[in-house]
Design a protein around this motif. Structure first.
Motif, PDB file in Angstrom:
ATOM      1  N   GLY A   1     -23.897  67.372  14.110  1.00 49.04           N
ATOM      2  CA  GLY A   1     -22.541  66.947  14.420  1.00 49.04           C
ATOM      3  C   GLY A   1     -22.373  65.458  14.603  1.00 49.04           C
ATOM      4  N   SER A   2     -23.459  64.701  14.560  1.00 50.34           N
ATOM      5  CA  SER A   2     -23.325  63.249  14.654  1.00 50.34           C
ATOM      6  C   SER A   2     -24.459  62.590  13.882  1.00 50.34           C
ATOM      7  CB  SER A   2     -23.354  62.783  16.112  1.00 50.34           C
ATOM      8  OG  SER A   2     -24.663  62.845  16.644  1.00 50.34           O
ATOM      9  N   GLN A   3     -24.189  61.408  13.348  1.00 52.36           N
ATOM     10  CA  GLN A   3     -25.220  60.711  12.583  1.00 52.36           C
ATOM     11  C   GLN A   3     -26.399  60.295  13.453  1.00 52.36           C
ATOM     12  OE1 GLN A   3     -24.761  60.268   8.926  1.00 52.36           O
ATOM     13  NE2 GLN A   3     -26.912  60.476   9.456  1.00 52.36           N
ATOM     14  N   PRO A   4     -26.185  59.766  14.673  1.00 54.52           N
ATOM     15  CA  PRO A   4     -27.353  59.414  15.506  1.00 54.52           C
ATOM     16  C   PRO A   4     -28.253  60.610  15.798  1.00 54.52           C
ATOM     17  CG  PRO A   4     -25.385  58.344  16.343  1.00 54.52           C
ATOM     18  CD  PRO A   4     -24.924  59.299  15.293  1.00 54.52           C
ATOM     19  N   SER A   5     -27.661  61.738  16.127  1.00 55.47           N
ATOM     20  CA  SER A   5     -28.471  62.927  16.399  1.00 55.47           C
ATOM     21  C   SER A   5     -29.198  63.379  15.133  1.00 55.47           C
ATOM     22  CB  SER A   5     -27.589  64.056  16.929  1.00 55.47           C
ATOM     23  OG  SER A   5     -27.043  63.729  18.186  1.00 55.47           O
ATOM     24  N   GLY A   6     -28.487  63.353  14.010  1.00 55.09           N
ATOM     25  CA  GLY A   6     -29.115  63.737  12.747  1.00 55.09           C
ATOM     26  C   GLY A   6     -30.255  62.818  12.392  1.00 55.09           C
ATOM     27  N   ASP A   7     -30.044  61.532  12.576  1.00 52.07           N
ATOM     28  CA  ASP A   7     -31.099  60.566  12.252  1.00 52.07           C
ATOM     29  C   ASP A   7     -32.321  60.736  13.154  1.00 52.07           C
ATOM     30  OD1 ASP A   7     -29.669  59.494  10.181  1.00 52.07           O
ATOM     31  OD2 ASP A   7     -28.961  57.737  11.286  1.00 52.07           O
ATOM     32  N   ALA A   8     -32.075  61.195  14.387  1.00 50.42           N
ATOM     33  CA  ALA A   8     -33.210  61.450  15.280  1.00 50.42           C
ATOM     34  C   ALA A   8     -34.103  62.549  14.714  1.00 50.42           C
ATOM     35  CB  ALA A   8     -32.706  61.827  16.675  1.00 50.42           C
ATOM     36  N   TYR A   9     -33.487  63.558  14.109  1.00 50.38           N
ATOM     37  CA  TYR A   9     -34.277  64.624  13.480  1.00 50.38           C
ATOM     38  C   TYR A   9     -34.999  64.120  12.241  1.00 50.38           C
ATOM     39  CZ  TYR A   9     -32.832  68.470  16.461  1.00 50.38           C
ATOM     40  OH  TYR A   9     -32.667  69.317  17.531  1.00 50.38           O
ATOM     41  N   VAL A  10     -34.314  63.305  11.447  1.00 48.26           N
ATOM     42  CA  VAL A  10     -34.963  62.759  10.255  1.00 48.26           C
ATOM     43  C   VAL A  10     -36.151  61.891  10.650  1.00 48.26           C
ATOM     44  CG1 VAL A  10     -34.662  61.227   8.263  1.00 48.26           C
ATOM     45  CG2 VAL A  10     -32.873  62.880   8.856  1.00 48.26           C
ATOM     46  N   GLU A  11     -35.971  61.079  11.695  1.00 45.43           N
ATOM     47  CA  GLU A  11     -37.084  60.255  12.183  1.00 45.43           C
ATOM     48  C   GLU A  11     -38.245  61.136  12.640  1.00 45.43           C
ATOM     49  OE1 GLU A  11     -38.044  56.848  15.590  1.00 45.43           O
ATOM     50  OE2 GLU A  11     -35.988  57.539  15.269  1.00 45.43           O
ATOM     51  N   ALA A  12     -37.928  62.251  13.293  1.00 45.57           N
ATOM     52  CA  ALA A  12     -38.986  63.163  13.729  1.00 45.57           C
ATOM     53  C   ALA A  12     -39.722  63.761  12.536  1.00 45.57           C
ATOM     54  CB  ALA A  12     -38.391  64.270  14.592  1.00 45.57           C
ATOM     55  N   VAL A  13     -38.996  64.034  11.452  1.00 39.69           N
ATOM     56  CA  VAL A  13     -39.634  64.535  10.225  1.00 39.69           C
ATOM     57  C   VAL A  13     -40.615  63.505   9.675  1.00 39.69           C
ATOM     58  CG1 VAL A  13     -39.212  65.087   7.797  1.00 39.69           C
ATOM     59  CG2 VAL A  13     -37.775  66.106   9.573  1.00 39.69           C
ATOM     60  N   LEU A  14     -40.192  62.263   9.611  1.00 42.57           N
ATOM     61  CA  LEU A  14     -41.056  61.206   9.071  1.00 42.57           C
ATOM     62  C   LEU A  14     -42.274  60.980   9.958  1.00 42.57           C
ATOM     63  CD1 LEU A  14     -38.303  58.688   7.896  1.00 42.57           C
ATOM     64  CD2 LEU A  14     -39.505  60.414   6.548  1.00 42.57           C
ATOM     65  N   GLN A  15     -42.062  61.029  11.269  1.00 42.39           N
ATOM     66  CA  GLN A  15     -43.188  60.882  12.191  1.00 42.39           C
ATOM     67  C   GLN A  15     -44.182  62.041  12.032  1.00 42.39           C
ATOM     68  OE1 GLN A  15     -41.230  60.576  15.984  1.00 42.39           O
ATOM     69  NE2 GLN A  15     -40.878  58.364  15.806  1.00 42.39           N
ATOM     70  N   ALA A  16     -43.661  63.240  11.830  1.00 41.17           N
ATOM     71  CA  ALA A  16     -44.532  64.401  11.637  1.00 41.17           C
ATOM     72  C   ALA A  16     -45.353  64.258  10.367  1.00 41.17           C
ATOM     73  CB  ALA A  16     -43.687  65.674  11.596  1.00 41.17           C
ATOM     74  N   LEU A  17     -44.736  63.701   9.316  1.00 40.45           N
ATOM     75  CA  LEU A  17     -45.451  63.500   8.055  1.00 40.45           C
ATOM     76  C   LEU A  17     -46.538  62.444   8.192  1.00 40.45           C
ATOM     77  CD1 LEU A  17     -42.595  63.708   5.394  1.00 40.45           C
ATOM     78  CD2 LEU A  17     -44.616  65.175   5.540  1.00 40.45           C
ATOM     79  N   VAL A  18     -46.253  61.417   8.937  1.00 41.38           N
ATOM     80  CA  VAL A  18     -47.258  60.383   9.172  1.00 41.38           C
ATOM     81  C   VAL A  18     -48.442  60.970   9.929  1.00 41.38           C
ATOM     82  CG1 VAL A  18     -47.756  58.248  10.421  1.00 41.38           C
ATOM     83  CG2 VAL A  18     -45.651  58.443   9.085  1.00 41.38           C
ATOM     84  N   ALA A  19     -48.145  61.819  10.901  1.00 41.45           N
ATOM     85  CA  ALA A  19     -49.204  62.415  11.704  1.00 41.45           C
ATOM     86  C   ALA A  19     -50.006  63.453  10.934  1.00 41.45           C
ATOM     87  CB  ALA A  19     -48.610  63.052  12.961  1.00 41.45           C
ATOM     88  N   ASP A  20     -49.318  64.169  10.016  1.00 37.53           N
ATOM     89  CA  ASP A  20     -49.998  65.238   9.270  1.00 37.53           C
ATOM     90  C   ASP A  20     -49.330  65.410   7.914  1.00 37.53           C
ATOM     91  OD1 ASP A  20     -51.365  67.423   8.363  1.00 37.53           O
ATOM     92  OD2 ASP A  20     -50.618  68.825   9.876  1.00 37.53           O
ATOM     93  N   SER A  21     -49.845  64.740   6.907  1.00 40.91           N
ATOM     94  CA  SER A  21     -49.249  64.796   5.573  1.00 40.91           C
ATOM     95  C   SER A  21     -49.362  66.184   4.948  1.00 40.91           C
ATOM     96  CB  SER A  21     -49.910  63.776   4.648  1.00 40.91           C
ATOM     97  OG  SER A  21     -51.296  64.049   4.509  1.00 40.91           O
ATOM     98  N   ALA A  22     -50.235  67.044   5.510  1.00 38.33           N
ATOM     99  CA  ALA A  22     -50.381  68.399   4.987  1.00 38.33           C
ATOM    100  C   ALA A  22     -49.127  69.238   5.215  1.00 38.33           C
ATOM    101  CB  ALA A  22     -51.595  69.078   5.629  1.00 38.33           C
TER     102      ALA A  22
END
Length: 258
Positions: free
Chosen positions: A23-44
């Motif tokens: 429902g908001s871009q800041p909240s959505g971007d927080a999830y996208v950032e979490a996705v990228l952080q998860a990929l950095v931590a575990d590319s598998a």
């Protein structure tokens, strides 16, 4: 090509999807950032057997299911966002994936870690949720009796009412004059040789109503000229496709007549 280069073109679309979910871009971007952080931590986490965009969205859903990254929701006034709020999360996800994001049911199933039947059930749930808010009357312009009956049953299963079934141009105009519909389902070639397209154009000259064309002759509409129809289904059609497009048409319309 590196993983970063592979997913980079899809990040803007992922942000759009996450924004629609939260429902908001800041909240959505927080999830996208979490996705990228998860990929950095575990590319598998990135499943290379899937198409890149499908694989990326699948990770976002996993993150969504595992952690509330940002619970702050800005005030929302747009109509489609209010309608999204009424849907349970999984139905909302399935609806957005197959309508706004343009994924096939099969791709949505892979993203949501379910099967095709599961996604179709979720889309049905979304359709009924939408109908609870914008339940409307539907005019069916169709000259084949069995198809007309199928469409009538389908419309009613979503919680809408059939305002009438018209087999000709004249019957369609008479039906609209009798009762203004909130949605029109229209074939092109009608029983007496008249044109459903002409009937729709006449209807739209006097009122604003979403129209879904259901036709065996899509080439008559997809000419490359503008305007082309926003909603077009080719015969023979799948019931699930018609349900999804009805929900999409009503969801994004500004209102529906009763």
């Amino acid at each position: 090509m590196s993983l970063a280069q592979t997913i980079a073109p899809h990040i803007p679309y992922l942000r759009r999807f996450a924004r629609s979910l939260t429902g908001s871009q800041p909240s959505g971007d927080a999830y996208v950032e979490a996705v990228l952080q998860a990929l950095v931590a575990d590319s598998a986490l990135y499943e290379t057997k899937l198409p890149p965009r499908v694989a990326l969205y699948r990770i976002l859903i996993k993150v969504w299911d595992s952690v509330a990254v940002n619970n702050d929701v800005e005030e929302r006034t747009e109509l489609f966002e209010k309608r999204l709020d009424s849907m349970v999360p999984r139905a909302r996800q399935a609806f957005l994936l197959t309508t706004v994001e343009g994924f096939s049911v099969q791709e949505a199933a892979a993203i949501l870690n379910t099967d095709v039947a599961g996604v179709r059930g979720l889309i049905d749930d979304a359709g009924r949720s939408i109908a609870d808010q914008v339940a409307t009357s539907v005019l069916i312009i169709e000259d084949e009796p069995m198809i007309a009956l199928d469409l009538e049953s389908l419309v009613e299963s979503l919680g809408h009412e059939v305002a009438g079934i018209a087999r000709t141009h004249t019957e369609a105009i008479d039906a609209v004059n009798s009762r203004q519909p909130g949605l029109v389902l229209a074939d092109i070639q009608l029983a007496d040789g008249s044109s459903g397209l002409d009937a729709v154009n006449e209807i739209l000259s006097t009122m604003n109503v979403p129209v879904i064309f259901i036709t065996a002759y899509p080439e008559r509409l997809l000419t490359g000229d503008r305007p082309e129809p926003a909603f077009l289904i080719t015969k023979p059609f799948e019931t699930d496709t018609v349900k999804a497009v009805i929900s999409q048409a009503l969801f994004f319309s500004t209102g529906a007549a009763g």
